[in-house]
Write an enzyme that holds these catalytic residues in place. Structure first.
Site, PDB file in Angstrom:
ATOM      1  N   HIS A   1       0.843  -1.199   0.000  1.00 17.05           N
ATOM      2  CA  HIS A   1       0.000   0.000   0.000  1.00 17.05           C
ATOM      3  C   HIS A   1       0.883   1.257   0.000  1.00 17.05           C
ATOM      4  O   HIS A   1       0.660   2.185  -0.780  1.00 17.05           O
ATOM      5  CB  HIS A   1      -0.914   0.007   1.234  1.00 17.05           C
ATOM      6  CG  HIS A   1      -1.628   1.299   1.455  1.00 17.05           C
ATOM      7  ND1 HIS A   1      -2.694   1.704   0.678  1.00 17.05           N
ATOM      8  CD2 HIS A   1      -1.420   2.294   2.358  1.00 17.05           C
ATOM      9  CE1 HIS A   1      -3.118   2.885   1.106  1.00 17.05           C
ATOM     10  NE2 HIS A   1      -2.369   3.269   2.122  1.00 17.05           N
TER      11      HIS A   1
ATOM     12  N   TYR B   1      -2.774  17.235   3.837  1.00 17.05           N
ATOM     13  CA  TYR B   1      -1.900  16.350   4.624  1.00 17.05           C
ATOM     14  C   TYR B   1      -0.482  16.870   4.816  1.00 17.05           C
ATOM     15  O   TYR B   1       0.236  16.371   5.702  1.00 17.05           O
ATOM     16  CB  TYR B   1      -1.887  14.934   4.044  1.00 17.05           C
ATOM     17  CG  TYR B   1      -0.902  14.689   2.916  1.00 17.05           C
ATOM     18  CD1 TYR B   1      -1.204  15.048   1.608  1.00 17.05           C
ATOM     19  CD2 TYR B   1       0.322  14.069   3.154  1.00 17.05           C
ATOM     20  CE1 TYR B   1      -0.322  14.809   0.595  1.00 17.05           C
ATOM     21  CE2 TYR B   1       1.215  13.825   2.139  1.00 17.05           C
ATOM     22  CZ  TYR B   1       0.891  14.197   0.858  1.00 17.05           C
ATOM     23  OH  TYR B   1       1.783  13.960  -0.162  1.00 17.05           O
TER      24      TYR B   1
ATOM     25  N   GLU C   1      -7.978  -2.636   7.093  1.00 15.49           N
ATOM     26  CA  GLU C   1      -6.940  -2.697   8.127  1.00 15.49           C
ATOM     27  C   GLU C   1      -7.342  -3.687   9.214  1.00 15.49           C
ATOM     28  O   GLU C   1      -8.517  -3.967   9.416  1.00 15.49           O
ATOM     29  CB  GLU C   1      -6.733  -1.316   8.779  1.00 15.49           C
ATOM     30  CG  GLU C   1      -6.524  -0.199   7.771  1.00 15.49           C
ATOM     31  CD  GLU C   1      -5.959   1.085   8.379  1.00 15.49           C
ATOM     32  OE1 GLU C   1      -5.515   1.036   9.548  1.00 15.49           O
ATOM     33  OE2 GLU C   1      -5.971   2.108   7.681  1.00 15.49           O
TER      34      GLU C   1
HETATM   35 CA    CA Z   1      -5.229   4.180   7.340  1.00 16.24          CA
END
Ligand code: CA
Length: 392
Positions: A112, A223, A180
């Site tokens: 990822h 971010y 997750e």
């Molecule tokens: Ca995450």
């Protein structure tokens, strides 16, 4: 697996999942099956698992053995109390299983991390320079973690308009999920003290599935320089059921070779990964549910013990009920990615759910369900699920 359920007008209480039924542990206790185990008489009547978790692994194992013995003799042992101790799951309401003080989200799924690097930083190396030296993480928001089944509202936020130059405010146009695992912390660590990596697993009570819903447009604009904020904190879904960590011992496996060798505080000398198969299912409103991702927890680069050792190296203390999530888990195949960001390569390639329906990011009415399976003692043990539907 343990969870918190309510039935009829009773208060929420601790239950044990058994197929499509829930074992009411307070009623089992009242029937005498937990006699001689040193437990508080109210421990199964609490609205969260935290006090049950504090009993410690030794008592959890004893309770688990008694439950297994009881269920193995289902017809005989339960004949007189059968109707009272079981509740059909279809008639129960599930609640958030733990009171969560703090939530941390790691970034331990290496494929990822590489995919995100390739999508957002195509001119640089896919992994940031720190990635193979420490389990990267950020502190998330505990207040908006909800139990599986809770609808998730599409967040409004600030992001760059389509031309990429001017910020606008509005509903996210690129809403996504993240597959997750979530760890539930089972033991308090001392303020100011690091947890040694070899002891770190002692601090885990159990494993859940965790969906870190993500608004990619909001996330991408906000971010830098401090990391995720409103693109992540509008809702996260935790499964209603928590699997005790020791249950996973039969599927313990070695993780990937870690090269370069981590610093000493992250070096652990026993296998710390687990063979857990993971799936993501997507159901458009009025449509069929389709599996859009199959992967495995073996694709985590860092293991759970290393996450805890790193989290506490500076003295940050962990509390019972804290959630540590692994970060999105993706494999190396196109259909093994744990987010739509990767499955659709940032929306460039729609995925086909059937002959007519193609999908990029999430639409209102979409239901996303995370599922997980571990093959234990010849049986397929199902974790989770963690499910939620999107609305505006
Ligand atoms: Ca995450």
């Amino acid at each position: 697996m343990y969870g918190i359920f309510s039935y009829d007008n009773d208060n929420p209480r601790v239950g044990f999942k058994y197929g499509d039924r829930i074992l009411d542990l307070e009623k089992v206790r009242l029937s005498g099956y937990f006699d001689s185990i040193p437990i508080d008489e109210y421990v199964f009547l609490k609205p969260v698992l935290n006090d049950f978790i504090r009993l410690g692994q030794s008592i959890h194992r004893t309770i688990g053995q008694r439950i297994n013995a009881l269920l193995a003799n289902d017809a005989v042992a339960l004949a007189d109390v059968q109707d009272q101790v079981f509740v059909p799951q279809s008639k129960a309401r599930m609640h958030l299983p733990v009171s969560i003080g703090d939530y941390t989200d790691f970034y331990a799924g290496i494929h990822h991390a590489e995919n995100v690097g390739r999508i957002f930083r195509p001119d640089g190396p896919p992994l940031p320079p720190n990635y193979k030296h420490m389990p990267v993480a950020y502190h998330g928001r505990a207040s908006s973690i909800v139990v599986s089944g809770t609808p998730i509202r599409r967040p409004t936020g600030q992001f760059l308009a389509a031309d990429g130059n001017v910020p606008v405010v509005g509903p996210s146009q690129t809403l996504d999920f993240e597959l997750e695992l979530g760890l539930i912390i089972g033991k308090q660590s001392a303020f100011g003290e690091a947890v040694p990596v070899e002891e770190a697993e002692d601090y885990i009570f159990g494993i859940t599935l965790f969906n870190d819903w993500s608004a990619r447009d909001i996330q991408r604009w906000e971010y830098q320089p401090l990391g995720p904020f409103l693109g992540k904190n509008f809702g996260s879904t935790l499964s209603a059921w928590v699997l005790p960590f020791y249950t996973l011992e039969p599927v313990r496996i070695a993780g990937p070779v870690q090269e370069p060798t981590p610093l000493p505080y992250l070096q652990i000398h026993k296998p710390g990964h687990f063979a857990i198969d993971l799936e993501v299912w997507l159901q458009p409103e009025g449509g069929e549910e389709v599996c859009i991702c199959r992967t495995s927890a073996q694709h985590l680069y860092w293991n759970f013990a290393q996450m805890i050792a790193h989290h506490t190296i500076g003295g940050c203390n962990l509390n019972v009920g804290d959630v540590l999530a692994t970060g999105t888990i993706s494999g190396t195949l196109p259909n093994s990615c744990g987010s739509l960001l990767e499955l659709t390569w940032n929306g460039e390639r729609a995925i086909a759910l059937n002959d007519t329906h193609r999908q990029t990011f999430l639409a209102d009415g979409d239901t996303v369900t995370l599922r997980a399976f571990a093959q234990i003692d010849g049986n397929s043990l199902e974790l989770g699920p963690a499910t939620g539907v999107i609305y505006s």
